[in-house]
Design an enzyme around this catalytic site. Structure first.
Site, PDB file in Angstrom:
ATOM      1  N   MET A  73       0.828  -1.205   0.000  1.00 25.08           N
ATOM      2  CA  MET A  73       0.000   0.000   0.000  1.00 25.08           C
ATOM      3  C   MET A  73       0.866   1.261   0.000  1.00 25.08           C
ATOM      4  SD  MET A  73      -2.709  -1.779   0.213  1.00 25.08           S
ATOM      5  CE  MET A  73      -3.951  -0.539   0.211  1.00 25.08           C
ATOM      6  N   ASN A 127       5.794   0.853  13.972  1.00 26.87           N
ATOM      7  CA  ASN A 127       5.929   0.060  12.745  1.00 26.87           C
ATOM      8  C   ASN A 127       7.273   0.399  12.108  1.00 26.87           C
ATOM      9  OD1 ASN A 127       5.800  -1.271  10.355  1.00 26.87           O
ATOM     10  ND2 ASN A 127       3.956  -0.274   9.582  1.00 26.87           N
ATOM     11  N   CYS A 130       7.730  -1.919   7.849  1.00 27.23           N
ATOM     12  CA  CYS A 130       6.978  -1.977   6.596  1.00 27.23           C
ATOM     13  C   CYS A 130       7.930  -2.379   5.478  1.00 27.23           C
ATOM     14  CB  CYS A 130       6.367  -0.615   6.288  1.00 27.23           C
ATOM     15  SG  CYS A 130       5.818  -0.487   4.581  1.00 27.23           S
ATOM     16  N   LYS A 164       7.092  -3.366  16.619  1.00 26.73           N
ATOM     17  CA  LYS A 164       6.646  -4.426  15.700  1.00 26.73           C
ATOM     18  C   LYS A 164       7.793  -4.767  14.761  1.00 26.73           C
ATOM     19  CE  LYS A 164       2.925  -5.909  12.676  1.00 26.73           C
ATOM     20  NZ  LYS A 164       1.554  -5.639  12.223  1.00 26.73           N
ATOM     21  N   ASN A 191       5.695  -8.571  11.412  1.00 29.95           N
ATOM     22  CA  ASN A 191       5.098  -7.864  10.290  1.00 29.95           C
ATOM     23  C   ASN A 191       5.160  -8.798   9.071  1.00 29.95           C
ATOM     24  OD1 ASN A 191       4.196  -5.781   8.514  1.00 29.95           O
ATOM     25  ND2 ASN A 191       5.121  -4.273   9.869  1.00 29.95           N
ATOM     26  N   THR A 192       4.775  -8.294   7.908  1.00 25.59           N
ATOM     27  CA  THR A 192       4.704  -9.152   6.718  1.00 25.59           C
ATOM     28  C   THR A 192       6.095  -9.505   6.183  1.00 25.59           C
ATOM     29  OG1 THR A 192       4.498  -7.161   5.394  1.00 25.59           O
ATOM     30  CG2 THR A 192       2.460  -8.280   6.019  1.00 25.59           C
ATOM     31  N   GLY A 216      -1.149 -13.667   6.105  1.00 30.83           N
ATOM     32  CA  GLY A 216      -2.082 -14.785   6.019  1.00 30.83           C
ATOM     33  C   GLY A 216      -1.450 -16.113   6.406  1.00 30.83           C
TER      34      GLY A 216
HETATM   35  C1  DHB Z   1       2.372  -1.934   4.305  1.00 31.72           C
HETATM   36  C2  DHB Z   1       2.881  -1.715   5.554  1.00 31.72           C
HETATM   37  C3  DHB Z   1       3.202  -2.800   6.335  1.00 31.72           C
HETATM   38  O1  DHB Z   1       3.720  -2.650   7.582  1.00 31.72           O
HETATM   39  C4  DHB Z   1       3.002  -4.079   5.863  1.00 31.72           C
HETATM   40  O2  DHB Z   1       3.319  -5.112   6.629  1.00 31.72           O
HETATM   41  C5  DHB Z   1       2.486  -4.288   4.621  1.00 31.72           C
HETATM   42  C6  DHB Z   1       2.163  -3.202   3.837  1.00 31.72           C
HETATM   43  C7  DHB Z   1       2.109  -0.786   3.397  1.00 31.72           C
HETATM   44  O3  DHB Z   1       1.479   0.192   3.786  1.00 31.72           O
HETATM   45  O4  DHB Z   1       2.595  -0.866   2.249  1.00 31.72           O
END
Ligand code: DHB
Length: 304
Positions: A73, A127, A130, A164, A191-192, A216
């Site tokens: 995003m 965060n 990201c 995080k 986080n992802t 997921g």
């Molecule tokens: C975004 C931010 C995140 O911390 C994440 O895990 C995935 C996407 C984002 O805003 O792009």
């Protein structure tokens, strides 16, 4: 079922149950966050908020995959001034709010955190992980930077601060130790995971940002491993996050060392009833095993 107590005290943040909304999902407005709380979450984590409004990346920003989602995003958000109003609205209803924050500088982190806490946030989640915005995401890969940013936020607020962490590092425990040194009250893991998806017809990556963050069910085992390693290396509480979609997943996280869990992507497939069903399942498990509190099984898989 007898009156079960699912409450947890997370480094001073009191939760009626161990489930929280994960950052980034449904977290942009007070009415939506209120709905999540009314659906049974113990607390809600906001979308990550920065010093000023940000548009984010251009489309496509999301890809649905077999075992999760890939998203980039680009941290779109309305900025701290606007969002403080949303936090105030949530506090009128006494909803426990964790403010997820990001910034490009130490001062920026401190300012955003202070503003949102002034508006009523009960805790802050940094965060620093990201995967989709250079500089901001890279912060979470450098132990010194994590220690510094944690300290800057801790110095600016009087509420619990969670860091995080990203799984996109060789040694997640080292980063967790750095956050603890910086004064973090807890760690959110994880986080992802940085990933990619390709369109075979255009023969190009699908996301405009090329890479994105994977969330997921695909993430669950990685997240459990990170929680495990962090638990062995710090003494502050851990909030598990990554691929949790049923009570059994949550219990696995407790056993590896998490004191609470966050749920994000599973809301897309299961809807908001997921909070109540996970809490009910945890309650049934506790009754069946004769447990009086979630804390009683935190880290039990370590066998110590
Ligand atoms: C975004 C931010 C995140 O911390 C994440 O895990 C995935 C996407 C984002 O805003 O792009």
């Amino acid at each position: 079922m007898s009156e079960l107590n699912l409450a947890v005290n997370l480094a001073g943040l009191k939760l009626r149950n161990p489930t929280m909304l994960a950052a980034g999902v449904l977290g942009l407005s007070a009415p939506l966050l209120k709905r999540v709380y009314e659906s049974g979450a113990g607390a809600v984590v906001t979308k990550s908020i920065g010093p000023s409004s940000r548009g984010g990346h251009s489309n496509p920003t999301v890809v649905s995959l077999e075992y999760g989602f890939l998203n980039a995003m680009g941290l779109p958000n309305p900025g701290v001034d606007y969002f403080s109003t949303e936090v105030r609205k949530l506090k009128e209803d006494n909803i426990p709010v964790v403010a997820s924050i990001f910034a490009e500088t130490l001062e920026g982190h401190a300012e955003v955190a202070a503003c949102l806490v002034k508006a009523g946030a009960d805790a802050v989640e940094i965060n620093c992980s990201c995967p989709n915005v250079k500089d901001i995401g890279l912060l979470g890969q450098d132990p010194n930077a994590v220690e510094e940013v944690t300290r800057a936020v801790k110095d600016a607020v009087h509420v619990p601060v969670l860091a995080k962490l990203t799984p996109n590092v060789a040694n997640v425990a080292e980063i967790a130790r750095a956050a603890e040194r910086g004064g973090a009250d807890g760690i959110t893991a994880i986080n992802t995971l940085k990933a990619i998806a390709v369109d075979v017809e255009t023969q190009r990556p699908i996301l405009s940002n090329i890479t994105g963050g994977l969330s997921g069910p695909a993430l669950k085992s990685v997240a459990l491993r990170c929680v495990w390693e962090i638990f062995e290396n710090v003494s502050i509480p851990i909030v598990g996050c990554g691929g949790i979609s049923c009570w059994c997943d949550a219990v696995e996280f407790f056993l590896c060392g998490a004191s609470a869990v966050q749920i994000g992507t599973a809301i897309m497939s299961h809807g908001l009833t997921i909070f109540n069903s996970i809490n009910e399942g945890i309650g049934d498990y506790m009754t069946r095993r004769g447990l009086r509190s979630v804390q009683g099984i935190v880290g039990k898989a370590h066998g110590k």
